[in-house]
Design an enzyme around this catalytic site. Structure first.
Site, PDB file in Angstrom:
ATOM      1  N   LYS A 134      -2.303 -12.258  19.933  1.00  0.00           N
ATOM      2  CA  LYS A 134      -2.212 -13.211  21.058  1.00  0.00           C
ATOM      3  C   LYS A 134      -2.180 -14.663  20.551  1.00  0.00           C
ATOM      4  O   LYS A 134      -1.389 -15.471  21.009  1.00  0.00           O
ATOM      5  CB  LYS A 134      -3.406 -13.043  22.018  1.00  0.00           C
ATOM      6  CG  LYS A 134      -3.532 -11.655  22.616  1.00  0.00           C
ATOM      7  CD  LYS A 134      -4.721 -11.552  23.547  1.00  0.00           C
ATOM      8  CE  LYS A 134      -6.057 -11.766  22.886  1.00  0.00           C
ATOM      9  NZ  LYS A 134      -6.422 -10.710  21.894  1.00  0.00           N
ATOM     10  N   ARG A 166     -11.298 -12.194  30.723  1.00  0.00           N
ATOM     11  CA  ARG A 166     -11.542 -10.998  29.922  1.00  0.00           C
ATOM     12  C   ARG A 166     -12.294  -9.937  30.701  1.00  0.00           C
ATOM     13  O   ARG A 166     -12.510  -8.833  30.197  1.00  0.00           O
ATOM     14  CB  ARG A 166     -12.402 -11.408  28.746  1.00  0.00           C
ATOM     15  CG  ARG A 166     -11.834 -11.095  27.398  1.00  0.00           C
ATOM     16  CD  ARG A 166     -12.807 -11.629  26.401  1.00  0.00           C
ATOM     17  NE  ARG A 166     -12.530 -11.232  25.077  1.00  0.00           N
ATOM     18  CZ  ARG A 166     -11.885 -12.009  24.208  1.00  0.00           C
ATOM     19  NH1 ARG A 166     -11.435 -13.182  24.564  1.00  0.00           N
ATOM     20  NH2 ARG A 166     -11.715 -11.585  22.994  1.00  0.00           N
ATOM     21  N   ARG A 190      -6.616 -10.696   8.400  1.00  0.00           N
ATOM     22  CA  ARG A 190      -6.502 -12.070   8.943  1.00  0.00           C
ATOM     23  C   ARG A 190      -7.323 -13.059   8.113  1.00  0.00           C
ATOM     24  O   ARG A 190      -8.452 -12.772   7.706  1.00  0.00           O
ATOM     25  CB  ARG A 190      -6.993 -12.096  10.390  1.00  0.00           C
ATOM     26  CG  ARG A 190      -7.102 -13.523  10.919  1.00  0.00           C
ATOM     27  CD  ARG A 190      -7.221 -13.612  12.389  1.00  0.00           C
ATOM     28  NE  ARG A 190      -8.320 -12.845  12.936  1.00  0.00           N
ATOM     29  CZ  ARG A 190      -8.481 -12.629  14.229  1.00  0.00           C
ATOM     30  NH1 ARG A 190      -7.611 -13.098  15.084  1.00  0.00           N
ATOM     31  NH2 ARG A 190      -9.491 -11.922  14.650  1.00  0.00           N
ATOM     32  N   ARG A 235     -12.974 -14.425   9.464  1.00  0.00           N
ATOM     33  CA  ARG A 235     -13.873 -14.617  10.596  1.00  0.00           C
ATOM     34  C   ARG A 235     -15.039 -13.637  10.529  1.00  0.00           C
ATOM     35  O   ARG A 235     -14.851 -12.485  10.155  1.00  0.00           O
ATOM     36  CB  ARG A 235     -13.100 -14.405  11.910  1.00  0.00           C
ATOM     37  CG  ARG A 235     -12.581 -15.692  12.496  1.00  0.00           C
ATOM     38  CD  ARG A 235     -11.644 -15.497  13.650  1.00  0.00           C
ATOM     39  NE  ARG A 235     -12.083 -14.594  14.707  1.00  0.00           N
ATOM     40  CZ  ARG A 235     -11.388 -14.377  15.826  1.00  0.00           C
ATOM     41  NH1 ARG A 235     -10.233 -14.994  16.016  1.00  0.00           N
ATOM     42  NH2 ARG A 235     -11.825 -13.554  16.746  1.00  0.00           N
ATOM     43  N   ARG A 261     -16.037  -4.966  19.245  1.00  0.00           N
ATOM     44  CA  ARG A 261     -15.025  -5.706  20.018  1.00  0.00           C
ATOM     45  C   ARG A 261     -14.046  -4.764  20.696  1.00  0.00           C
ATOM     46  O   ARG A 261     -13.645  -4.984  21.841  1.00  0.00           O
ATOM     47  CB  ARG A 261     -14.269  -6.670  19.101  1.00  0.00           C
ATOM     48  CG  ARG A 261     -15.091  -7.889  18.759  1.00  0.00           C
ATOM     49  CD  ARG A 261     -14.550  -8.590  17.537  1.00  0.00           C
ATOM     50  NE  ARG A 261     -13.287  -9.244  17.792  1.00  0.00           N
ATOM     51  CZ  ARG A 261     -12.441  -9.622  16.827  1.00  0.00           C
ATOM     52  NH1 ARG A 261     -12.744  -9.409  15.572  1.00  0.00           N
ATOM     53  NH2 ARG A 261     -11.324 -10.221  17.139  1.00  0.00           N
TER      54      ARG A 261
HETATM   55  P1  AP5 Z   1      -4.050 -13.056  15.992  1.00  0.00           P
HETATM   56  O1  AP5 Z   1      -2.867 -13.782  16.520  1.00  0.00           O
HETATM   57  O2  AP5 Z   1      -5.157 -13.853  15.386  1.00  0.00           O
HETATM   58  O3  AP5 Z   1      -4.603 -12.009  17.062  1.00  0.00           O
HETATM   59  P2  AP5 Z   1      -5.407 -12.218  18.422  1.00  0.00           P
HETATM   60  O4  AP5 Z   1      -4.901 -11.233  19.411  1.00  0.00           O
HETATM   61  O5  AP5 Z   1      -5.404 -13.665  18.822  1.00  0.00           O
HETATM   62  O6  AP5 Z   1      -6.833 -11.747  17.917  1.00  0.00           O
HETATM   63  P3  AP5 Z   1      -8.287 -12.339  18.184  1.00  0.00           P
HETATM   64  O7  AP5 Z   1      -9.179 -11.513  17.302  1.00  0.00           O
HETATM   65  O8  AP5 Z   1      -8.330 -13.821  17.981  1.00  0.00           O
HETATM   66  O9  AP5 Z   1      -8.500 -11.986  19.616  1.00  0.00           O
HETATM   67  P4  AP5 Z   1      -9.845 -11.819  20.284  1.00  0.00           P
HETATM   68  O10 AP5 Z   1      -9.414 -11.621  21.668  1.00  0.00           O
HETATM   69  O11 AP5 Z   1     -10.751 -10.785  19.722  1.00  0.00           O
HETATM   70  O12 AP5 Z   1     -10.610 -13.173  19.861  1.00  0.00           O
HETATM   71  P5  AP5 Z   1     -11.026 -14.465  20.677  1.00  0.00           P
HETATM   72  O13 AP5 Z   1     -10.940 -15.584  19.742  1.00  0.00           O
HETATM   73  O14 AP5 Z   1     -10.347 -14.547  21.990  1.00  0.00           O
HETATM   74  O15 AP5 Z   1      -3.471 -12.015  14.901  1.00  0.00           O
HETATM   75  C1  AP5 Z   1      -4.344 -11.181  14.154  1.00  0.00           C
HETATM   76  C2  AP5 Z   1      -3.804 -11.087  12.704  1.00  0.00           C
HETATM   77  O16 AP5 Z   1      -2.540 -10.386  12.726  1.00  0.00           O
HETATM   78  C3  AP5 Z   1      -3.513 -12.442  12.044  1.00  0.00           C
HETATM   79  O17 AP5 Z   1      -3.855 -12.366  10.696  1.00  0.00           O
HETATM   80  C4  AP5 Z   1      -2.003 -12.633  12.216  1.00  0.00           C
HETATM   81  O18 AP5 Z   1      -1.433 -13.433  11.174  1.00  0.00           O
HETATM   82  C5  AP5 Z   1      -1.501 -11.186  12.166  1.00  0.00           C
HETATM   83  N1  AP5 Z   1      -0.302 -10.967  12.986  1.00  0.00           N
HETATM   84  C6  AP5 Z   1      -0.058 -11.495  14.223  1.00  0.00           C
HETATM   85  N2  AP5 Z   1       1.131 -11.047  14.684  1.00  0.00           N
HETATM   86  C7  AP5 Z   1       1.599 -10.199  13.724  1.00  0.00           C
HETATM   87  C8  AP5 Z   1       2.778  -9.408  13.616  1.00  0.00           C
HETATM   88  N3  AP5 Z   1       3.700  -9.399  14.583  1.00  0.00           N
HETATM   89  N4  AP5 Z   1       2.952  -8.645  12.522  1.00  0.00           N
HETATM   90  C9  AP5 Z   1       2.014  -8.630  11.523  1.00  0.00           C
HETATM   91  N5  AP5 Z   1       0.884  -9.376  11.564  1.00  0.00           N
HETATM   92  C10 AP5 Z   1       0.690 -10.143  12.648  1.00  0.00           C
HETATM   93  O19 AP5 Z   1     -12.565 -14.122  21.012  1.00  0.00           O
HETATM   94  C11 AP5 Z   1     -13.531 -14.005  20.000  1.00  0.00           C
HETATM   95  C12 AP5 Z   1     -14.897 -13.751  20.642  1.00  0.00           C
HETATM   96  O20 AP5 Z   1     -15.255 -14.862  21.482  1.00  0.00           O
HETATM   97  C13 AP5 Z   1     -14.990 -12.518  21.551  1.00  0.00           C
HETATM   98  O21 AP5 Z   1     -15.253 -11.331  20.818  1.00  0.00           O
HETATM   99  C14 AP5 Z   1     -16.174 -12.921  22.447  1.00  0.00           C
HETATM  100  O22 AP5 Z   1     -17.408 -12.756  21.787  1.00  0.00           O
HETATM  101  C15 AP5 Z   1     -15.961 -14.423  22.648  1.00  0.00           C
HETATM  102  N6  AP5 Z   1     -15.141 -14.711  23.836  1.00  0.00           N
HETATM  103  C16 AP5 Z   1     -13.974 -15.440  23.850  1.00  0.00           C
HETATM  104  N7  AP5 Z   1     -13.480 -15.520  25.092  1.00  0.00           N
HETATM  105  C17 AP5 Z   1     -14.325 -14.833  25.889  1.00  0.00           C
HETATM  106  C18 AP5 Z   1     -14.342 -14.532  27.284  1.00  0.00           C
HETATM  107  N8  AP5 Z   1     -13.364 -14.968  28.101  1.00  0.00           N
HETATM  108  N9  AP5 Z   1     -15.359 -13.769  27.784  1.00  0.00           N
HETATM  109  C19 AP5 Z   1     -16.345 -13.336  26.974  1.00  0.00           C
HETATM  110  N10 AP5 Z   1     -16.403 -13.582  25.649  1.00  0.00           N
HETATM  111  C20 AP5 Z   1     -15.399 -14.317  25.104  1.00  0.00           C
END
Ligand code: AP5
Length: 251
Positions: A41, A118, A157, A190, A201
């Protein structure tokens, strides 16, 4: 347009002003990106923002930025501990944090929300905030990928400790190992990309976030996108889907 916006209002709260207000290429888009952790994402958000001229708003980025500050309220401290374990932060805290920044939702450049909503409660809260700001959601792009590939993406990542740019050890390697191509910052893994946090997660996603797909499906705003292939291929699929939505009659 700069490559990475300052997003001051999003990171610092409602009173902060952005130096670089987005100027959309064409109509302003207001989008939510949905999908499991690690599906890509954040990567798509960056590419879409460059392509559409909008702003990337990630709740995860706000919490990670707060980790670097020293003065945490008890509620924020509890949120950061939950995040380290891979659990969701409480709806109350997330919704109040987004509410403080609700001006970003009516920004003339549009927005791309990544990681919010979420849960069903957060989705209802977002609808209320959008109504207060007198704007609507154009689409919810829902990225889908088999679990095995998700785990590969998460475990490989690497994130810049300074500018938060995202790399992957094999799929998107930096030019120099361990160093960010954009700002020269140190690349780190991370804390919540450790295997035990990834498991928590994924469970939180299955239990709390996946049901959101039904919520948005019913309102006709959800578009499924296959997240296999290169980031550029997936971007093309996403832009095609938006194009189709723009010419289709509203459901
Ligand atoms: P990346 O683009 O980083 O993936 P992502 O979907 O953004 O993954 P996240 O882990 O950041 O999502 P998340 O939802 O767990 O984390 P968030 O920060 O929102 O890509 C992943 C890897 O793959 C990278 O290395 C990239 O280079 C590679 N890649 C990408 N596309 C590719 C492709 N096509 N081919 C090959 N490789 C590829 O949340 C973190 C934490 O914050 C949560 O666990 C929670 O504790 C808290 N939090 C945040 N928002 C909320 C909320 N709304 N409610 C409650 N808790 C929350």
């Amino acid at each position: 347009m700069s490559e990475r916006r300052d997003r001051a209002a999003w990171f610092e709260g409602g009173d902060a002003k952005c130096d670089d207000i987005p100027s959309p290429k064409g109509r302003p888009y207001r989008l939510v990106l949905l999908g499991p952790p690690g599906v890509g994402k954040g990567t798509q958000a960056e590419l879409l923002c460059k392509s559409l001229g909008t702003c990337h708003l990630s709740t995860g980025d706000v919490f990670r930025a707060a980790q670097c500050q020293t003065d945490h309220s008890p509620a924020l401290q509890a949120a950061l501990e939950a995040m380290r374990r891979g659990e969701l932060v409480s709806d109350g805290l997330v919704v109040s944090m987004v509410s403080e920044r609700s001006g970003c939702l009516s920004c003339r450049g549009g927005f791309l929300l990544d990681g919010f909503p979420r849960t069903a409660a957060q989705a209802v809260a977002l609808d209320e905030l959008l109504e207060q700001q007198d704007v609507g959601l154009d689409a919810v792009l829902s990225y889908e990928l088999p679990l095995g590939e998700i785990v590969d993406r998460l475990s490989g990542r690497r994130t810049c400790s300074k500018c938060k740019a995202v790399f992957h050890v094999t799929a998107r390697p930096p030019q120099k190992e361990g160093v960010c191509d954009l700002c020269g910052g140190q690349l780190i893994q991370r804390e919540d990309d450790r295997p035990e946090s990834i498991r928590v997660r994924m469970r939180a996603y299955e239990e709390s976030t996946k049901p959101l797909a039904d919520y948005y499906q019913q309102s006709g705003r959800q578009v499924p996108i296959r997240a296999e292939g290169t980031p550029e291929t997936i971007l093309e699929r996403s832009l095609d889907a938006l194009q189709t939505l723009a010419v289709s009659p509203k459901v």
